[in-house]
Design an enzyme around this catalytic site. Structure first.
Site, PDB file in Angstrom:
ATOM      1  N   ARG A   1      60.031 -16.742  11.499  1.00  0.00           N
ATOM      2  CA  ARG A   1      61.322 -17.134  10.957  1.00  0.00           C
ATOM      3  C   ARG A   1      61.247 -17.453   9.466  1.00  0.00           C
ATOM      4  O   ARG A   1      62.235 -17.871   8.883  1.00  0.00           O
ATOM      5  CB  ARG A   1      61.801 -18.380  11.693  1.00  0.00           C
ATOM      6  CG  ARG A   1      63.064 -18.159  12.498  1.00  0.00           C
ATOM      7  CD  ARG A   1      63.339 -19.454  13.225  1.00  0.00           C
ATOM      8  NE  ARG A   1      64.674 -19.546  13.697  1.00  0.00           N
ATOM      9  CZ  ARG A   1      65.068 -19.199  14.924  1.00  0.00           C
ATOM     10  NH1 ARG A   1      64.219 -18.671  15.766  1.00  0.00           N
ATOM     11  NH2 ARG A   1      66.310 -19.378  15.277  1.00  0.00           N
TER      12      ARG A   1
ATOM     13  N   ARG B   1      78.976 -18.940  24.128  1.00  0.00           N
ATOM     14  CA  ARG B   1      77.747 -18.722  24.892  1.00  0.00           C
ATOM     15  C   ARG B   1      77.442 -19.864  25.863  1.00  0.00           C
ATOM     16  O   ARG B   1      77.570 -21.036  25.520  1.00  0.00           O
ATOM     17  CB  ARG B   1      76.552 -18.569  23.949  1.00  0.00           C
ATOM     18  CG  ARG B   1      75.238 -18.478  24.746  1.00  0.00           C
ATOM     19  CD  ARG B   1      74.067 -18.132  23.934  1.00  0.00           C
ATOM     20  NE  ARG B   1      73.782 -19.137  22.923  1.00  0.00           N
ATOM     21  CZ  ARG B   1      72.795 -19.026  22.067  1.00  0.00           C
ATOM     22  NH1 ARG B   1      72.035 -17.944  22.091  1.00  0.00           N
ATOM     23  NH2 ARG B   1      72.591 -19.961  21.171  1.00  0.00           N
TER      24      ARG B   1
HETATM   25  P1  AP5 Z   1      66.355 -19.897  19.100  1.00  0.00           P
HETATM   26  O1  AP5 Z   1      66.404 -20.360  20.497  1.00  0.00           O
HETATM   27  O2  AP5 Z   1      65.361 -18.880  18.687  1.00  0.00           O
HETATM   28  O3  AP5 Z   1      67.819 -19.478  18.690  1.00  0.00           O
HETATM   29  P2  AP5 Z   1      68.370 -18.377  17.641  1.00  0.00           P
HETATM   30  O4  AP5 Z   1      67.400 -17.572  16.909  1.00  0.00           O
HETATM   31  O5  AP5 Z   1      69.300 -19.188  16.837  1.00  0.00           O
HETATM   32  O6  AP5 Z   1      68.945 -17.320  18.520  1.00  0.00           O
HETATM   33  P3  AP5 Z   1      69.888 -17.480  19.717  1.00  0.00           P
HETATM   34  O7  AP5 Z   1      69.118 -17.783  20.970  1.00  0.00           O
HETATM   35  O8  AP5 Z   1      70.979 -18.482  19.362  1.00  0.00           O
HETATM   36  O9  AP5 Z   1      70.596 -16.077  19.759  1.00  0.00           O
HETATM   37  P4  AP5 Z   1      70.136 -14.667  20.322  1.00  0.00           P
HETATM   38  O10 AP5 Z   1      69.940 -13.741  19.177  1.00  0.00           O
HETATM   39  O11 AP5 Z   1      69.010 -14.790  21.293  1.00  0.00           O
HETATM   40  O12 AP5 Z   1      71.468 -14.244  21.048  1.00  0.00           O
HETATM   41  P5  AP5 Z   1      71.809 -14.188  22.617  1.00  0.00           P
HETATM   42  O13 AP5 Z   1      71.087 -13.041  23.247  1.00  0.00           O
HETATM   43  O14 AP5 Z   1      71.705 -15.532  23.246  1.00  0.00           O
HETATM   44  O15 AP5 Z   1      66.072 -21.148  18.114  1.00  0.00           O
HETATM   45  C1  AP5 Z   1      66.728 -22.397  18.303  1.00  0.00           C
HETATM   46  C2  AP5 Z   1      66.121 -23.416  17.346  1.00  0.00           C
HETATM   47  O16 AP5 Z   1      64.731 -23.619  17.652  1.00  0.00           O
HETATM   48  C3  AP5 Z   1      66.139 -23.043  15.857  1.00  0.00           C
HETATM   49  O17 AP5 Z   1      67.378 -23.340  15.241  1.00  0.00           O
HETATM   50  C4  AP5 Z   1      64.994 -23.920  15.335  1.00  0.00           C
HETATM   51  O18 AP5 Z   1      65.388 -25.256  15.202  1.00  0.00           O
HETATM   52  C5  AP5 Z   1      63.972 -23.822  16.459  1.00  0.00           C
HETATM   53  N1  AP5 Z   1      63.076 -22.681  16.279  1.00  0.00           N
HETATM   54  C6  AP5 Z   1      62.961 -21.589  17.080  1.00  0.00           C
HETATM   55  N2  AP5 Z   1      62.051 -20.730  16.605  1.00  0.00           N
HETATM   56  C7  AP5 Z   1      61.550 -21.300  15.471  1.00  0.00           C
HETATM   57  C8  AP5 Z   1      60.602 -20.862  14.514  1.00  0.00           C
HETATM   58  N3  AP5 Z   1      59.971 -19.667  14.624  1.00  0.00           N
HETATM   59  N4  AP5 Z   1      60.341 -21.668  13.462  1.00  0.00           N
HETATM   60  C9  AP5 Z   1      60.939 -22.871  13.347  1.00  0.00           C
HETATM   61  N5  AP5 Z   1      61.891 -23.325  14.210  1.00  0.00           N
HETATM   62  C10 AP5 Z   1      62.187 -22.536  15.260  1.00  0.00           C
HETATM   63  O19 AP5 Z   1      73.362 -13.760  22.546  1.00  0.00           O
HETATM   64  C11 AP5 Z   1      74.320 -14.677  22.044  1.00  0.00           C
HETATM   65  C12 AP5 Z   1      75.655 -14.470  22.822  1.00  0.00           C
HETATM   66  O20 AP5 Z   1      76.179 -13.168  22.493  1.00  0.00           O
HETATM   67  C13 AP5 Z   1      75.501 -14.485  24.356  1.00  0.00           C
HETATM   68  O21 AP5 Z   1      76.623 -15.110  24.909  1.00  0.00           O
HETATM   69  C14 AP5 Z   1      75.458 -13.005  24.741  1.00  0.00           C
HETATM   70  O22 AP5 Z   1      75.977 -12.793  26.049  1.00  0.00           O
HETATM   71  C15 AP5 Z   1      76.340 -12.371  23.666  1.00  0.00           C
HETATM   72  N6  AP5 Z   1      75.928 -11.030  23.286  1.00  0.00           N
HETATM   73  C16 AP5 Z   1      74.659 -10.559  23.114  1.00  0.00           C
HETATM   74  N7  AP5 Z   1      74.671  -9.261  22.732  1.00  0.00           N
HETATM   75  C17 AP5 Z   1      75.994  -8.913  22.630  1.00  0.00           C
HETATM   76  C18 AP5 Z   1      76.656  -7.697  22.268  1.00  0.00           C
HETATM   77  N8  AP5 Z   1      75.977  -6.586  21.927  1.00  0.00           N
HETATM   78  N9  AP5 Z   1      78.007  -7.694  22.273  1.00  0.00           N
HETATM   79  C19 AP5 Z   1      78.719  -8.816  22.623  1.00  0.00           C
HETATM   80  N10 AP5 Z   1      78.139  -9.998  22.989  1.00  0.00           N
HETATM   81  C20 AP5 Z   1      76.798 -10.035  22.990  1.00  0.00           C
END
Ligand code: AP5
Length: 231
Positions: free
Chosen positions: A94, A133
């Site tokens: 990240r 979500r």
């Molecule tokens: P993390 O859990 O990694 O969250 P994120 O990167 O913010 O990603 P998300 O899980 O929110 O989204 P996603 O891309 O997986 O989307 P999803 O598939 O769920 O990190 C959380 C926290 O942990 C960070 O803020 C930080 O504090 C810490 N952290 C984690 N890793 C770290 C690191 N390396 N370094 C430091 N801190 C770290 O989809 C989202 C929604 O959209 C769902 O409802 C889904 O159904 C919908 N959706 C998905 N695809 C589509 C599509 N094609 N069309 C329409 N809807 C869709």
């Protein structure tokens, strides 16, 4: 592609791009191990470990958890995976420090990444997705509200006893705004790190989930064919 065994992949993109959604589909179709740094932190949190307690404040504010603990946690998890299984990283690296540490750790193990798949989605759509979500507490599978009724799912369709569905604490409006800001400032520069290494593949993420999945499969097919022709 007949098999993706041994493939090492990063699923890259902003919060809400669909990394977790695509990882679940790839796990089901190809059996690649899913390593999500966010899920690892949430696992620590639900088990009340010191690491979980440390991470909680950063996560709720939408900030990055310090590299000192994050890098070791992810590399330890990678070390549990056999070479033959391969892995896909979701949410890691990240920042460029994490990307460099990952590259060095894999080099020490005689490994390298095969591909970095960048799922591209605009901020407005990300905010819409994250505010809609819901997540299964047991398996972390993401769900969206029903498009017609607006109702959240009642239980997880994949967990045997129907896992509890909840909204993440960091999907509040303030935390999402901060997560997007952190993404643009600290995480987006990682794209250039991988572009320079010829590993980056961009996918438009504002298309149906299945279409994104097939685009990822085509990229993995090409990476696999390239690896075979070099061997
Ligand atoms: P993390 O859990 O990694 O969250 P994120 O990167 O913010 O990603 P998300 O899980 O929110 O989204 P996603 O891309 O997986 O989307 P999803 O598939 O769920 O990190 C959380 C926290 O942990 C960070 O803020 C930080 O504090 C810490 N952290 C984690 N890793 C770290 C690191 N390396 N370094 C430091 N801190 C770290 O989809 C989202 C929604 O959209 C769902 O409802 C889904 O159904 C919908 N959706 C998905 N695809 C589509 C599509 N094609 N069309 C329409 N809807 C869709």
């Amino acid at each position: 592609m007949t098999t993706a065994n041994g493939i090492r992949l990063v699923l890259f993109g902003p919060p809400g791009a669909g990394k977790g959604t695509q990882a679940q589909l790839l796990k089901e179709s190809l059996g690649i191990e899913h390593v999500s740094s966010g899920d690892l932190f949430r696992h620590h949190l639900s088990n009340g470990t010191p690491l979980g307690e440390l991470a909680q404040g950063y996560m709720n504010r939408g900030e990055l958890v310090p590299d000192e603990v994050t890098i070791d946690m992810v590399i330890d998890r990678i070390d549990q995976i056999s070479d033959a299984d391969g892995f896909m990283l979701d949410g890691f690296p990240r920042n460029t420090n994490q990307a460099g540490a990952l590259e060095a750790a894999l080099r020490e193990r005689g490994q390298r990444l095969d591909r970095v798949v960048h799922i591209q989605v605009e901020d407005g759509e990300l905010i819409r997705r994250l505010s809609n979500r819901y997540v299964c507490r047991a398996c972390q599978r993401p769900y969206a509200r029903d498009a017609k009724t607006g109702a959240p799912p009642q239980k997880c369709a994949y967990c045997p006893d129907g896992g509890e569905i909840y909204q993440r604490d960091d999907d509040t409006e303030a935390a999402v705004a901060n997560r997007l800001s952190v993404y643009h400032q600290e995480t987006a520069p990682v794209l250039e790190f991988y572009r320079q290494r010829g590993l980056l593949a961009d996918i438009p993420g504002e298309q149906p989930i299945d279409a994104v999945h097939h685009a990822v499969l085509r990229i993995l097919d090409a990476a696999h064919a390239g690896a075979v022709s070099k061997s």
